[in-house]
Design an enzyme around this catalytic site. Structure first.
Site, PDB file in Angstrom:
ATOM      1  N   HIS B  82       0.874  -1.097  -0.029  1.00 54.57           N
ATOM      2  CA  HIS B  82      -0.040   0.009   0.066  1.00 54.57           C
ATOM      3  C   HIS B  82       0.804   1.184   0.003  1.00 54.57           C
ATOM      4  CE1 HIS B  82      -3.391   2.792   0.489  1.00 54.57           C
ATOM      5  NE2 HIS B  82      -2.587   3.312   1.264  1.00 54.57           N
ATOM      6  N   ASP B 161     -15.861   2.353   5.706  1.00 52.56           N
ATOM      7  CA  ASP B 161     -14.902   3.212   5.253  1.00 52.56           C
ATOM      8  C   ASP B 161     -15.254   4.253   4.240  1.00 52.56           C
ATOM      9  OD1 ASP B 161     -12.237   4.296   4.857  1.00 52.56           O
ATOM     10  OD2 ASP B 161     -12.474   3.497   3.124  1.00 52.56           O
ATOM     11  N   ARG B 168     -15.813  12.621   6.465  1.00 48.67           N
ATOM     12  CA  ARG B 168     -14.463  13.263   7.015  1.00 48.67           C
ATOM     13  C   ARG B 168     -14.392  14.416   5.889  1.00 48.67           C
ATOM     14  NH1 ARG B 168     -10.565   8.637   6.860  1.00 48.67           N
ATOM     15  NH2 ARG B 168      -8.996  10.298   7.305  1.00 48.67           N
ATOM     16  N   SER B 183      -8.875   3.705   7.870  1.00 49.35           N
ATOM     17  CA  SER B 183      -9.448   3.775   6.377  1.00 49.35           C
ATOM     18  C   SER B 183      -8.650   2.781   5.611  1.00 49.35           C
ATOM     19  CB  SER B 183      -9.514   5.255   5.824  1.00 49.35           C
ATOM     20  OG  SER B 183      -9.722   5.060   4.646  1.00 49.35           O
ATOM     21  N   LYS B 187      -9.558  -1.687   4.560  1.00 52.47           N
ATOM     22  CA  LYS B 187      -9.638  -2.058   3.102  1.00 52.47           C
ATOM     23  C   LYS B 187      -8.506  -3.220   2.833  1.00 52.47           C
ATOM     24  CE  LYS B 187      -9.593   2.132   1.985  1.00 52.47           C
ATOM     25  NZ  LYS B 187      -9.554   3.386   0.965  1.00 52.47           N
TER      26      LYS B 187
END
Lengths: 434, 434
Positions: B82, B161, B168, B183, B187
């Protein structure tokens, strides 16, 4: 201007301009700023604070979200009193007639009770026929004829406050000094007053439990009042025990009548004449608060204060027979007494719970839609520091709800703390600020 | 449990339990907690923070708000990478085939580009026919056959999320390390992985501009991954200039193909093989990250990494002719070049603005509904510290939007800073954490 960037600015601890506060608050009132964005702003304001200019700006924007009464046709200095709320606090009913009898104008806008605190409007409405929903013309005419009037907030006054308060209530953003200041002052200033005497309660029955917080709130209220060019004084007063002895709507009218008729209910009378003394002084009818207090006491002694209360009640369509003969008022179905089970000194009272016990008996409301039983409530006899002997009468309970008596009794006895050693009764007036 | 009391608890800086976080988050997803209450909670969490247990709890509740993929039928160690997002960051396209060719399983779930950053999904979809919307059976079958698959987040994955992010975004509560952690990790964990390599960008083109914030985010992500018993490593990498030279969707596929075919694009290749090296190491196919890097370089040299990219593209229905012959891809109508106007060293780049210039040319989207021009973008040649001579080619622009060329050129030239003195090129990898 952009809503998210303004929330971010406050979130990051920066001060907003009056234009930016106006954009947010007016935007919220007009439905252009969503409730979730305003909720995020409120939490940021809660945690980051608002400085005194921001607080004054917030007050101004909320004030001008509605009608500002034009009282220019009323001659003389116009003054109101605001209390942050407590248990057994019925000083408005006593000081308004006194100050009016002394020649200052007292256009008083009061609220309803909610939770553990009573509200002046409910107390007045316990007098059959008493109307608190006068329109502006009637309002001005009663002030002009009587020197005072006691009404409720109309929906034209600071509508932003009502909306914002409802959102604060469900987002844990109530207990914020700047937000409380905006809420109080926008409503008070909308009544077109020239001066204001503040009674900021502190202690177990107050919204502000600590003296420091109460002083901070008083300073914030004073700063804001001064930024609007109003004369102002604040008293920080004790709410670690009920004020006076009677709690419940007509019970409080009854005790007020007794004080106006000259009976010595020490703490209640002392605070009422102090606050009316300050109003008389700010209204230039005395050289000092002390002289204002002397004038107040004299107006009780010579009967003029009580006569004024009767006059206002008549002017607002209330049935005065219950002022002249309060004993004739309808009685609750049940009357219970709590007696002391041993000797000792009263050390402390959780006053919040005493207020909640009165509510349980029918004297208050949990939500704005609950109906109040005007007869219900309690008489709370002991004061902190009093020597109690076993068998002494501590509390009398009045209610139509038989099933609530036991729980109310337990609530009360559970929060009275006794000790063998002598204790001091706390000072009633903790601090005076101006 | 009561929503207001939980908001108050966080407001007052106290830690919530996993049950309390579950009550709030699930309540919000189910519509029982209002958006204004959740917004107040988010702002309180933003300003008061969440500790690592709360962050892990938040991640868990968000994760289990949706489907958690069951990849038990896939043999081998399953790992994803990620990146927190940057400009020109196309390492996923390079490292996924490398790691898969090395024998670890890479079920990769990627996102779309928004604002100044590109998204892996958009880059892949610039290859005609490439499908990123595989269902679970297809997903598992492609991982089993190819060793990797690159798909988008389905709506079944961590639906909380999506809802919370949208709130947000409009309440100025995006830039919170624990909320970002929840978040990202909800995922990633929903994809059923055993390990994760994190690329946390820092600098002018990153969401986290400061090294301290980037390190704090990396630590929070690592703590959370470990609380779910995952193997994890994090690299803090430089995003003070674009990664590689190509920015724009097919332009980035093109540059990835060049790297997979052995071309030396220094920073891009170096970071890609480092991250794939870490994935190979965590997946137990190497004794160390260094050995993983050597394996990665070898897989490029012997052509197996490029072959794997072709294989994946075929398996996901993409037209491989553009991988073998990228020059045949459709061209933008307009092609402009920016040349250096004087000699000097490149000192700094506002990389955010470079990303925004690419967006302006058609390569990105402002809102999720904007359509992307896959051909559009730019080639950004200089690196910080490079000696530039007047007349050198700095940037090439590709677009169909003639009217945007001038503004894009100005955006770019306005954020390049030159100096007469020699400057160091910033280190690409700032820190490694595990």
């Amino acid at each position: 201007m952009n809503v998210v960037s303004l929330i971010r600015k406050k979130r990051d601890g920066k001060a907003l301009t009056i234009d930016e506060i106006g954009f947010l608050v007016n935007g919220y009132v007009e439905g252009k700023v969503t409730d979730y964005q305003f909720a995020a702003f409120l939490m940021a304001a809660y945690l980051r604070g608002l400085n005194k200019w921001e607080t004054s700006a917030l007050t101004s924007v909320m004030l001008f979200s509605g009608k500002v009464l034009d009282l220019s046709s009323i001659e003389g200095f116009k003054i109101d009193k605001h209390s942050t709320g407590g248990v057994g606090d019925k000083t408005s009913l006593i000081l308004a007639p006194i100050a009016a009898a002394a020649g200052v104008k007292v256009p008083m806008i009061s609220g309803r009770g909610l939770g553990h605190t009573g509200g002046t409007l409910d107390k007045l409405e316990s007098i059959p026929g008493f109307r608190t929903d006068l329109d502006l013309d009637e309002f001005i005419s009663v002030v002009n004829s009587c020197g005072t009037v006691l009404i409720g907030q109309t929906k034209d006054i600071a509508p932003a406050d009502k909306l914002i308060y409802a959102l604060r209530d469900v987002t844990a953003t109530v207990e914020s000094i700047p937000l409380i200041t905006g809420s109080i002052m926008s409503k008070k200033l909308a009544a077109g007053i020239d001066g204001l005497v503040l009674d900021v309660k502190t202690g177990s029955g107050a919204f502000m439990k600590s003296l420091d917080d109460s002083i901070a709130l008083a300073k914030s209220l004073i700063d804001t009042a001064k930024s609007f060019n109003k004369k102002v004084m604040a008293y920080i007063t004790d709410m670690n025990q009920p004020l006076g002895n009677y709690i419940g709507n007509f019970l409080e009218v009854y005790e007020s009548v007794k004080v106006l008729q000259g009976e010595e209910v020490e703490d209640l009378k002392s605070l009422s004449v102090t606050l009316s003394g300050a109003m008389i002084y700010l209204g230039d009818k005395a050289e000092s608060v002390e002289e204002g207090i002397e004038i107040s006491k004299e107006l009780i002694k010579n009967g003029k204060a009580f006569d004024k209360f009767v006059e206002i009640t008549k002017a607002q369509s209330g049935d005065v027979k219950y002022l002249h003969n309060p004993e004739s008022y309808p009685k609750s179905k049940h009357h219970e007494t709590i007696y002391a089970e041993k000797d000792g000194y009263l050390k402390s009272v959780d006053t919040y719970e005493i207020g909640m016990a009165a509510l349980e008996l029918g004297a208050g409301r949990q939500t704005l839609h609950d109906k109040i039983d005007f007869k219900a409530g309690l008489i709370f006899y002991p004061k902190i520091g009093d020597k109690i002997n076993m068998g002494d009468k501590l509390v009398e309970l009045f209610t139509d709800k038989e099933d609530k008596i036991e729980s109310a009794k337990q609530m009360i006895t559970g929060v009275l703390e006794f000790t063998d050693k002598k204790v001091e009764n706390p000072a009633l007036i903790k601090k005076v600020l101006d």
